[in-house]
Design a protein around this motif. Structure first.
Motif, PDB file in Angstrom:
ATOM      1  N   GLU A   1       8.321 -15.234   9.740  1.00  0.00           N
ATOM      2  CA  GLU A   1       6.758 -14.643  10.321  1.00  0.00           C
ATOM      3  C   GLU A   1       5.843 -14.897   9.378  1.00  0.00           C
ATOM      4  OE1 GLU A   1       7.991 -10.513  11.262  1.00  0.00           O
ATOM      5  OE2 GLU A   1       9.120 -11.302  12.915  1.00  0.00           O
ATOM      6  N   GLU A   2       6.214 -14.700   8.000  1.00  0.00           N
ATOM      7  CA  GLU A   2       5.089 -14.704   6.830  1.00  0.00           C
ATOM      8  C   GLU A   2       5.120 -15.953   5.961  1.00  0.00           C
ATOM      9  OE1 GLU A   2       5.395 -11.436   4.637  1.00  0.00           O
ATOM     10  OE2 GLU A   2       5.139 -10.016   6.501  1.00  0.00           O
ATOM     11  N   LYS A   3       5.395 -17.239   6.915  1.00  0.00           N
ATOM     12  CA  LYS A   3       5.582 -18.507   6.177  1.00  0.00           C
ATOM     13  C   LYS A   3       4.387 -18.792   5.066  1.00  0.00           C
ATOM     14  CE  LYS A   3       8.470 -21.613   8.987  1.00  0.00           C
ATOM     15  NZ  LYS A   3       8.547 -22.978   9.636  1.00  0.00           N
ATOM     16  N   ASP A   4       3.347 -18.791   5.622  1.00  0.00           N
ATOM     17  CA  ASP A   4       2.065 -18.864   4.958  1.00  0.00           C
ATOM     18  C   ASP A   4       2.057 -18.135   3.408  1.00  0.00           C
ATOM     19  OD1 ASP A   4       1.317 -20.612   6.863  1.00  0.00           O
ATOM     20  OD2 ASP A   4      -0.194 -19.308   7.642  1.00  0.00           O
ATOM     21  N   ALA A   5       2.960 -16.983   3.458  1.00  0.00           N
ATOM     22  CA  ALA A   5       2.600 -16.103   2.106  1.00  0.00           C
ATOM     23  C   ALA A   5       4.288 -16.257   1.129  1.00  0.00           C
ATOM     24  CB  ALA A   5       2.800 -14.887   2.519  1.00  0.00           C
ATOM     25  N   HIS A   6       5.122 -17.459   1.667  1.00  0.00           N
ATOM     26  CA  HIS A   6       6.200 -17.587   0.962  1.00  0.00           C
ATOM     27  C   HIS A   6       6.566 -19.187   0.907  1.00  0.00           C
ATOM     28  CE1 HIS A   6       6.653 -13.659   2.787  1.00  0.00           C
ATOM     29  NE2 HIS A   6       7.375 -13.519   1.608  1.00  0.00           N
ATOM     30  N   ARG A   7       7.381 -19.289  -0.409  1.00  0.00           N
ATOM     31  CA  ARG A   7       7.840 -20.692  -0.425  1.00  0.00           C
ATOM     32  C   ARG A   7       9.161 -20.635  -1.381  1.00  0.00           C
ATOM     33  NH1 ARG A   7       4.165 -25.404  -3.750  1.00  0.00           N
ATOM     34  NH2 ARG A   7       5.762 -27.006  -3.742  1.00  0.00           N
TER      35      ARG A   7
END
Length: 189
Positions: free
Chosen positions: A104-110
Motif C-alpha cells: 500500500e505504501e510502495k512509494d515510501a519503501h524500497r
C-alpha cells in the motif's frame, strides 16, 4: 553574582517550560509508527518448473531477547527464479502481514538486494512504485556456477509526503532509514 544566578534560574525554568510543552499528550495518536518486523520470508519459484523454495529469517520475540534464526539460501546453478518477499510480525496474535502495508505504501519503501562478490547470484526485474522507482517485493534471481557467498537484503523506509525516493538512491541514503536488514548465506550447488 546574584543577578547571574537569577538569569540562570530563569533560563532553566523557561527551558523546562518549553520542553514540557513539547511532550506528546498520552491521548494523541502518532502517525506512521514503525512496524515490528520479526520475519522475512523469500519464496523462489524456478522458471521452467521445479519445486518452490522458501527461506526465512525469524526473530520470533522481536528485537533483543533470543537470537534470530535464519536459513541459508540454497539454489541450483544456472537457474532463474521468480522471487517474492513477505514480512511478518509474529509477536502479534494473529501474526500481522506487514507485506500488505509495504504494498500500500510502495512509494515510501524500497528493498535492496546486494549479493556479495563471488556469490554467483544476480538480482534484477524488481517491481516498481507508481513513479517507476524499484520497490523489490518481487524480483528475478539468476545463478551461474556453484559458489558459496551471501546476499544482503535491506528494506528502507522513506518518510515525508511525498517521500522523495529516487532510482539512484544508495542503500545508505540519508533520505531513508532501515526497517529490516538480513544477511543471508547463499549456496549455489
Amino acid at each position: 553574582m546574584k543577578k547571574q544566578l537569577m538569569k540562570i534560574a530563569f533560563a532553566a525554568f523557561a527551558t523546562g517550560l518549553v520542553l514540557t510543552s513539547c511532550k506528546k499528550d498520552k491521548n494523541e495518536t502518532e502517525t506512521n509508527d514503525e512496524e515490528v518486523i520479526t520475519t522475512m520470508k523469500l519464496t523462489f519459484v524456478p522458471v521452467g518448473g521445479g519445486a518452490t523454495l522458501t527461506y526465512q529469517f525469524e526473530d520470533a520475540d522481536g528485537p533483543g531477547g533470543l537470537a534470530p534464526v535464519q536459513q541459508d539460501i540454497v539454489l541450483a546453478p544456472s537457474k532463474t527464479y521468480n522471487v517474492s518477499v513477505q514480512l511478518l510480525n509474529v509477536t502479534a496474535n494473529p501474526a500481522d502481514d506487514i507485506t500488505t502495508e509495504i504494498e500500500e505504501e510502495k512509494d515510501a519503501h524500497r528493498f535492496y538486494y546486494i549479493p556479495a562478490a563471488g556469490s554467483n547470484i544476480t538480482v534484477s526485474n524488481l517491481d516498481n512504485d507508481s513513479n517507476g522507482v524499484p520497490v523489490g517485493l518481487t524480483s528475478t534471481w539468476t545463478t551461474t556456477a556453484a559458489a558459496t557467498g551471501s546476499i544482503r537484503v535491506v528494506l528502507r523506509h522513506y518518510p515525508g509526503n511525498p517521500p522523495g525516493k529516487a532510482t539512484a538512491d544508495a542503500v545508505d541514503s540519508p533520505k531513508s532509514g532501515t526497517d529490516i536488514e538480513v544477511n543471508f548465506v547463499t549456496r549455489v550447488q
